[in-house]
Design an enzyme around this catalytic site. Structure first.
Site, mmCIF file in Angstrom:
data_model
loop_
_atom_site.group_PDB
_atom_site.id
_atom_site.type_symbol
_atom_site.label_atom_id
_atom_site.label_comp_id
_atom_site.label_asym_id
_atom_site.label_seq_id
_atom_site.Cartn_x
_atom_site.Cartn_y
_atom_site.Cartn_z
ATOM 1 N N TYR A 97 -44.858 -94.616 52.747
ATOM 2 C CA TYR A 97 -44.444 -93.336 53.334
ATOM 3 C C TYR A 97 -45.657 -92.671 54.008
ATOM 4 C CZ TYR A 97 -42.676 -88.554 53.555
ATOM 5 O OH TYR A 97 -42.299 -87.324 53.991
ATOM 6 N N ASP A 169 -42.586 -95.888 44.112
ATOM 7 C CA ASP A 169 -41.840 -94.817 44.769
ATOM 8 C C ASP A 169 -40.397 -95.303 44.906
ATOM 9 O OD1 ASP A 169 -40.635 -93.036 46.581
ATOM 10 O OD2 ASP A 169 -42.533 -92.659 47.627
ATOM 11 N N LYS A 194 -34.129 -86.317 48.565
ATOM 12 C CA LYS A 194 -33.334 -87.356 49.207
ATOM 13 C C LYS A 194 -32.071 -87.633 48.384
ATOM 14 C CE LYS A 194 -37.015 -87.136 51.772
ATOM 15 N NZ LYS A 194 -38.142 -88.054 51.684
#
Ligand SMILES: *Cc1c(COP(=O)(O)O)cnc(C)c1O
Length: 393
Positions: A97, A169, A194
């Site tokens: 990310y 993650d 999310k």
């Protein structure tokens, strides 16, 4: 209890005064002492009952010992980095990310953390990157936006053989589709913004650990760093999680329909979806995950003109960053989600200007396919230039 039952019940029952079925929002900074004693809470930075409810819920979903609910996914990542000291070495997946790369770069500059980026599909490259001070492997799978899959079990084994932590993650799949602790991970981070919250109305994060020493450190950090999520945000995420399972099922059904449709579309150059047999790590995804999730990326057959055409033409898909909400989103990785990433790393990770990423929502799939079909109705004018072009989205 099975996962679907846990989403609804774990940690929720917190109101002994009135037996409310839903956890109240304890919107208070401080708590009254009686005869020198508290009822377990004294100050909301340290702990708050609504936050505890969410933390118990997420810890139960991941099968961890303790969770810490924090203000954003980045706060979860920052908190986790405070497990380490200056000079410690972290091996990070090369297509992590963008915000993870940015904070790792910042901590390298500020505090002398050492970081190597490695393509974690290549296990021998990971082994070769391990050195004396290696303290953690930072794993993200599926990756963003190209949805590469790496082997959590094999990577955790490498980490453990060097006394390093395996950190995963798990934002892109949620505990419904992937259970990293069962594959050897020691720490799980989430952006609850999310899929866990799922309604695009809150930013939040969580760190989950399954070792007592890490749990104690995490509790210390929650109080010391002061990144805890607010009671109202915790309440919203707790509410969102109750429908995690039915949402994830529909996200995946719709994503599969969209990926299959795109794969046969003449104006599409390439589709990235781990659920497709054509995906290079489809077999690993099948073994390691219990589903393929709701994210689909693709490359338009053309150049920036065609990319812009799609972005201007979509009606149901909103052009927006983020993912995991009930509504469908489309984003252009190079100019949006990955704009802050070091361009060399970005190119090495294979993220080019043609890549568009979909967060497939839970609308009626026929409407989603019709929307993409009309947005993709262009005649290709530019044939895939290799040079970089200016991006104006
Ligand atoms: C969004 C995201 C983050 C950061 O979360 P925020 O809530 O935006 O701070 C971290 N990791 C992944 C994989 C993400 O998608």
């Amino acid at each position: 209890m099975r996962l679907q039952t846990k989403t609804i019940h774990a940690g929720v029952d917190k109101d002994s005064a009135f037996n409310s079925v839903i956890t109240p929002i304890y919107q208070t900074s401080t708590f009254r002492f009686e005869d020198g004693k508290t009822k377990g809470y004294d100050y909301s930075r340290t702990a708050n009952p609504t936050r505890t409810a969410l933390e118990e819920n997420i810890a139960a979903l991941e099968g961890g010992l303790r969770a810490s609910a924090v203000a954003t996914g980045m706060a979860a990542i920052t908190t986790t980095l405070h497990f380490f000291h200056s000079g410690d070495h972290i091996i990070c997946t090369h297509d992590c990310y963008g915000g993870t790369e940015r904070i790792l770069r910042t901590y390298q500059e500020l505090f002398g953390l050492e970081v190597s980026y490695v393509n974690m599909q290549d296990l021998s490259a990971v082994r070769a990157a391990v050195r004396l001070g290696t303290k953690a492997l930072w794993i993200e799978t599926p990756s963003n936006p190209l949805l590469n899959i790496v082997d959590i079990r094999a990577l955790s084994d490498i980490a453990h053989s060097h006394n390093a932590l395996s950190i995963v993650d798990n934002t892109f799949l949620s505990p419904y589709n992937q259970r990293p602790f069962e594959l050897g991970a020691d720490v799980i981070v989430h952006s609850t913004t999310k899929y866990l919250n799922g309604h695009s109305d809150v930013v939040g994060g969580a760190v989950v650990v399954n070792r007592l020493d890490l749990a104690e450190r995490l509790q210390f950090l929650q109080n010391a760093l002061g990144q805890g999520a607010s009671p109202f945000d915790c309440w919203l995420v707790l509410r969102g999680i109750k429908t995690l399972v039915p949402r994830m099922r529909i996200h995946e059904e719709n994503a599969r329909a969209v990926a299959t449709f795109l794969e046969s579309h003449p104006n599409i150059k390439k589709v990235y979806y781990p659920g497709l047999e054509s995906h290079p790590q489809h077999g690993l995804a099948r073994r390691q995950q219990s589903g393929f999730g709701g994210m689909v990326s693709f490359e338009v057959d053309g150049g920036i003109r065609e990319v812009n055409h799609v972005l201007r033409s979509v009606r149901i898909f909103s052009v927006a960053e983020s993912l995991g909400g009930v509504e469908s989103l489309i984003s252009h990785s190079v100019s949006m989600t990955h704009a802050s990433m070091n361009p060399d790393l970005r190119t090495k990770a294979g993220i080019n200007e043609r890549v568009l990423r979909l967060s497939v929502g839970i609308e009626d799939p026929d409407d989603l396919l019709a929307d993409l079909d009309q947005a993709l109705a262009f005649k290709t004018t530019v044939k895939v230039p290799n040079h970089s072009f200016a991006v104006g989205v």
